[in-house]
Motif scaffolding. Structure first.
Motif, PDB file in Angstrom:
ATOM      1  N   GLY A 130       0.827  -1.208   0.000  1.00 24.11           N
ATOM      2  CA  GLY A 130       0.000   0.000   0.000  1.00 24.11           C
ATOM      3  C   GLY A 130       0.855   1.249   0.000  1.00 24.11           C
ATOM      4  N   ASN A 131       0.480   2.188   0.865  1.00 23.48           N
ATOM      5  CA  ASN A 131       1.209   3.467   0.874  1.00 23.48           C
ATOM      6  C   ASN A 131       2.418   3.435   1.792  1.00 23.48           C
ATOM      7  OD1 ASN A 131       0.059   3.361   3.354  1.00 23.48           O
ATOM      8  ND2 ASN A 131      -1.130   5.254   3.158  1.00 23.48           N
ATOM      9  N   ARG A 132       2.849   2.237   2.167  1.00 19.47           N
ATOM     10  CA  ARG A 132       3.981   2.159   3.104  1.00 19.47           C
ATOM     11  C   ARG A 132       5.343   2.301   2.403  1.00 19.47           C
ATOM     12  NH1 ARG A 132       3.129   0.105   8.182  1.00 19.47           N
ATOM     13  NH2 ARG A 132       1.015   0.509   8.874  1.00 19.47           N
ATOM     14  N   LYS A 134       8.101   4.323   0.415  1.00 15.80           N
ATOM     15  CA  LYS A 134       8.507   5.697   0.078  1.00 15.80           C
ATOM     16  C   LYS A 134       9.696   5.623  -0.870  1.00 15.80           C
ATOM     17  CE  LYS A 134       7.328   8.916   3.749  1.00 15.80           C
ATOM     18  NZ  LYS A 134       7.448   8.431   5.115  1.00 15.80           N
TER      19      LYS A 134
END
Lengths: 711, 326
Positions: A130-132, A134
């Protein structure tokens, strides 16, 4: 200025001789006392209540029942209501009690309510985080697109290496005792000089009032530098417990959950080369996790940094699991694995011996000649040229043999270190510095340096380490201890000897600079007829002892120590292709080094590193459960480590040469662990004919690779 | 560890009088190699612990009628070193040897091996024997590389941890279970059961019973155990097979093939037994039997490799049995 230079190699009497660890008998007999062995009268035992959830908010905490339990002396809330917890094992509360059992019963009586929040605990599949993830910025060198177009051969692969734990035999922890407004601090640490200051900062306390002591430590591997939250709690608990000393050591599960781990690393890698094996282009998309706080960016392409055309992308993935700590050569084992696996795959595609491929591309490294010589030496020890076969051409039986290769580099150097040498009128000699011996032989090498300088046997030196009242010396990390402590000891002992020469010169009818210390005597250089025994010489001091300092100057080590080594590692394995079980036949480490003070402990460092790497190659892996967020193998049962029979034959070759000796002392703690997993992975690929892309090379993964399934 | 009452009986009669009527009331302590861990982890919180190591009649290995009688507190090391076991039951010797730590073999007992709790990491992490969450097991969608490939239609997915179980089933052994009101003999094959709910156990022993001895028929068989273990040092098998072959000349009159560490119980592979009947043991017949043994496997998401390992274990155990003699 005194001449601190190391004595010439041929004239050394103590240094350079294989010497057994001076503390071996204490350790083998159990007389050596670790901080976790301390058990002074009145000692209280503390334990931590930790969070069972990977991500949660503490909504309420009630310690009243625990406080009422007979034998409980103190209960402290660490994570009050409202705290957001980001990994399983996070410290919620601490209890001190008159026995460990009562403390454990008490933490079960603390009532904590949590609001459980969504977690992400696995990062091996980037598409599922997911948005984990970077992304770091793309780095481009040269023109990779053009280079790949023009390359004769390109190879693409994916590779992965999981999070692993440090597995210190002695868990993290300490005993803390208050003595009025002073603290006696007995930690398990790699940093006796510095850890008191770290504790003081958290307590807003005068660091001068913390007396830190530790004689032995049961493993650290980079994870034991700081005072940590459990250290701070352990310092608070005695105050609430009538001033009695408190011992708090983590249990094994908590140790594995929160006391550090090594980041994972995964990558898709493309390499382009000319027909002759010259590498022209590299492209990688890598990701890694270091827990919630990031960390873990392997420096790839590793060692072959001068590949002219490169495109690198990397993402850091935040997962709800304990934070990373330095693990023996941070980021390097992962980088070596990713790089050397891709290069071995390239060699296989080119139908080239990887020794030739590495040799061919040695010019892309910072030390081409060192690596070339090492490849030659390693190949000789392994009988590589005769025994190596192209990938997969390993005969018809179910057990396939194969060989693989990998490469390492490391800095080393010497950390800040001060040493004091006292020479007493009765002839006794004390060498004092607040360093620590992680089991690597630091005690032994300090004593050897002092004995060498003073012309005395090892037994004539009394060494004091592991006590913060002694002159400070750096934490043992980054392979910097041996360089630091040997340099400060050399200087302190040279300075002290200079004072002794000055005191005895008149009675020998010579100038101080005409004297030397040899075989327990002070004599006019080269003239044993004009000499005094050490004892007689020291008596000339009258009532005054000599007490001289030596300081390692990190900016100008004066040739006593330096940094920068390379090494290669080769593995010979057998793989049972019916079961997927990999066995190590032989492992060869050829290691560049500087001046070697004690060949025995230097070699032992490399044995240990090889064993640690073999564990990582075959067994070690943190298993996280997506549904519960738990680390399922936070134990020593399914978190597997090698036993003696799993290790095979290890051959160490140290490049001990006059040329390397001139570089001064260079640390060897980390470099030999770096290429082990990579070399074993390459040997497995060579044996079975296909790449097993992810470590550890367990039966499920090996069989999946053989069947062409993704593993 | 929860506080408990400690009892130290000297006879079987005294011991069984101290047992409870429900699980959790009393735990039996023999070798203690796992019992203590279970208690430290609060997975077992007995009110009473009954030490049976001082009961002399639970020890010893001797012939009794047509059986070899093995006392429940015989250690794995004693079992492994016993001359009669070595001669008649290499499969038991090999299975005990597979418990690959001398420390555990010196302390662990044969009764304890049969009664030990599963090693399933969900169970050991406090998720319960069946790892149920919101009405379904965590295992099928979870980390199941070490879980069952047979008998795994639920609710149990763990594998029996017993090292001796498969060999004893293959050899047709029985266990003697004693309670205050009498005793019964149960075939080892029936001793292992698949629990259907969180309150039941993976063995047929009742809370008020003590396993006192094992009776292994001394009928001549060619037998062997082969375990696939990743490590040489202490490790659990990934799969294992025990075989016992009654021979008629050079052909198999009847065979018992039993798989280990692949199901909630030792797993008899009747199809392999049938495949072997009337055949000589060769690489080909062993391979065929091995294939038949795993034909009905139902692997989970991460443990397909265990099917292959079980197959290899059967093949290698058969070839080993054929090479050996009994």
């Amino acid at each position: 200025m005194p001449n601190y230079a190391w004595p010439p190699m041929p004239s050394r009497k103590v240094m350079g001789k294989p010497t057994k660890r001076l503390d071996g008998p204490q350790k083998a007999s159990g007389k050596a006392k670790y901080s976790s062995d301390l058990n002074q009268p009145g000692l209280l035992f503390a334990t931590i209540l930790s969070c069972p959830h990977a991500h949660a908010r503490v909504t309420s905490i009630d310690t009243s029942e625990a406080e009422r339990l007979p034998g409980v002396t103190a209960v402290r809330v660490i994570s009050p209501a409202g705290t957001e917890v980001q990994w399983e094992g996070t410290e919620i509360a601490a209890v001190a009690a008159t026995s460990e059992e009562i403390a454990k019963d008490a933490i079960r009586k603390i009532k904590v309510r949590y609001e459980v929040l969504p977690h992400v605990v696995k990062e091996d599949d980037l598409s599922r985080v997911g948005n984990r993830a970077k992304a770091a910025g793309e780095q481009v060198t040269g023109d990779p697109d053009k280079a790949f177009q023009e390359a004769d051969v390109t190879v693409e692969g994916h590779y992965g290496i999981p999070v692993i734990n440090h597995c210190c035999l002695e868990p993290h922890g300490q005993v803390v005792e208050w003595n009025g407004d002073h603290i006696n601090f007995y930690p398990s640490t790699q940093n006796v000089s510095g850890i008191g200051g770290d504790l003081a900062k958290s307590l807003t306390f005068n660091p001068a009032n913390i007396h830190t002591r530790m004689q032995y430590v049961g493993g650290g591997f980079g994870s034991k530098f700081a005072a940590d939250r459990w250290g701070v709690e352990c310092a608070h608990l005695p105050k609430m417990s009538g001033g009695k000393p408190v011992k708090l050591f983590l249990d094994r599960a908590t140790e594995m959950q929160i006391a550090g781990n090594r980041p994972s690393a995964f990558a898709k890698i493309k390499v382009g080369a000319k027909r002759d094996g010259s590498i022209v282009a590299w492209e990688s998309e890598s990701w890694a996790t270091g827990g919630m706080g990031g960390g873990g960016m392997p420096p790839i392409p590793y060692v072959f940094t001068e590949i002219p055309n490169k495109r690198l992308r990397h993402s850091a993935v935040a997962v709800n699991a304990g934070p990373v700590r330095a693990w023996r050569a941070p980021n390097h084992p992962q980088a070596s694995f990713l790089t050397c696996s891709a290069l071995e795959d390239l060699a296989a595609k080119l139908k080239m011996d990887p020794v030739d491929l590495f040799d061919k591309n040695a010019g892309l490294t910072a030390r081409a000649e060192v690596y070339r010589a090492q490849l030659k030496k390693g190949a000789e020890i392994m009988d590589w040229k005769r025994r190596w076969h192209p990938r997969g051409e390993s005969g018809s039986g179910p057990v396939k043999q194969g060989m693989g290769l990998a490469i390492n580099t490391w800095g080393g150097g010497g950390h800040a270190s001060q040493c004091r040498c006292n020479i007493h009128p009765d002839g006794t000699v004390e060498v004092e510095l607040c360093s620590q011996d992680l089991g690597t032989g630091t005690r032994t090498i300090i004593t050897m340096v002092a004995a060498e300088t003073l012309g005395l046997p090892l037994g004539a030196i009394t060494l004091k380490i592991g006590d913060s009242v002694l002159p400070p010396s750096g934490g043992s990390g980054g392979s910097t201890t041996v360089g630091g402590v040997s340099s400060s000891t050399r200087k302190a002992t040279v300075n002290a000897l200079g004072k002794l020469f000055a005191a005895v010169a008149p009675s020998l009818g010579a100038q101080p600079d005409q004297l030397e210390a040899v075989d327990g005597r002070i004599q006019v250089k080269g003239n044993s007829a004009k000499s005094l025994t050490w004892q007689a010489a020291c008596r000339k001091l009258g009532a005054n002892k000599i007490s001289e300092m030596g300081v390692n100057d990190q900016r100008n080590p004066q040739g006593l120590n330096s940094s920068g080594v390379g090494g290669i590692q080769m593995a010979d394995v057998s793989v049972d292709t019916e079961t997927g079980i990999v066995k190590i036949n032989k492992f060869v480490a050829v290691q560049d080094c500087g001046l070697i003070i004690n060949p025995k402990t230097a070699e032992s460092q490399i044995f240990g590193a090889a064993i640690m790497g073999i564990c990582g190659a075959l067994f070690e892996e943190r298993i996280m459960d997506v549904q519960t967020g738990k680390e399922l193998n936070a134990d020593m049962e399914f978190y597997k480590l090698a036993g003696i029979a799993d290790i095979g034959d290890i051959v160490v070759h140290l490049d001990i040469t006059p040329e390397h000796d001139k570089r001064g002392v260079v640390g060897l703690g980390e470099p030999p662990v770096i290429g082990v997993i990579a070399s074993i992975g390459n040997a497995v690929a060579n044996a079975v004919g296909v790449r097993v892309p992810r470590a550890p090379f367990t039966p499920d993964r090996v069989l999946a690779a053989l069947e062409g399934r993704n593993s | 560890m929860q506080a408990f009452e400690y009892a130290n009986p000297a006879t079987i009669q005294e011991a069984v009088a101290l047992l409870g009527s429900r699980w959790g009331e009393a735990d039996v302590l023999a070798g203690g190699t796992d019992q203590i861990s279970l208690m430290k982890e609060y997975l077992h919180t007995p009110q009473r612990v009954v030490n049976i190591k001082n009961i002399k009649e639970l020890g010893g290995i001797h012939r009794a009628g047509g059986n070899l009688r093995i006392g429940a507190t015989v250690t794995l090391d004693e079992l492994m070193e016993n001359a009669e076991v070595r001669r008649a039951f290499p499969s038991l010797h090999q299975a005990a040897e597979g418990v690959s730590s001398p420390q555990i073999r010196n302390m662990g007992t044969v009764g304890g091996d049969l009664c030990q709790r599963p090693r399933c990491w969900y169970y050991r992490n406090g998720c319960g024997l069946l790892a149920m969450k919101d009405g379904r097991s965590l295992v099928p969608d979870g980390e199941n590389k070490y879980h069952a490939i047979f008998g795994n239609s639920g609710p149990a997915y763990f594998v029996s941890a017993s090292s001796l179980g498969p060999a004893l089933v293959a050899l047709g052994a029985k266990v003697k279970l004693v309670s205050a009101s009498g005793s019964r003999e149960v075939a080892v094959e029936k001793f292992f059961v698949t629990p259907q709910n969180e309150q039941s156990r993976e063995i047929a022993l009742l809370p008020n019973e003590l396993l006192t001895e094992i009776l292994v028929p001394l009928a001549p068989t060619h037998n062997a155990t082969y375990e696939v273990r990743q490590k040489e040092a202490l490790d659990w098998p990934l799969a294992a097979a025990s075989v016992a072959l009654k021979m008629k000349g050079s052909t198999v009159a009847s065979a018992r093939v039993v798989l280990g560490h692949v199901a909630p119980t030792p797993w008899p592979a009747a199809q392999a037994d049938q495949a072997l009947a009337g055949k000589a043991i060769t690489a080909e017949t062993a391979e065929e039997a091995a294939k038949a043994a795993v034909a009905g496997a139902t692997p989970l998401s991460q443990n397909g490799y265990k099917v292959q390992l079980a197959r290899v274990a059967v093949k290698r155990a058969l070839l080993q049995a054929a090479r050996g003699r009994a």
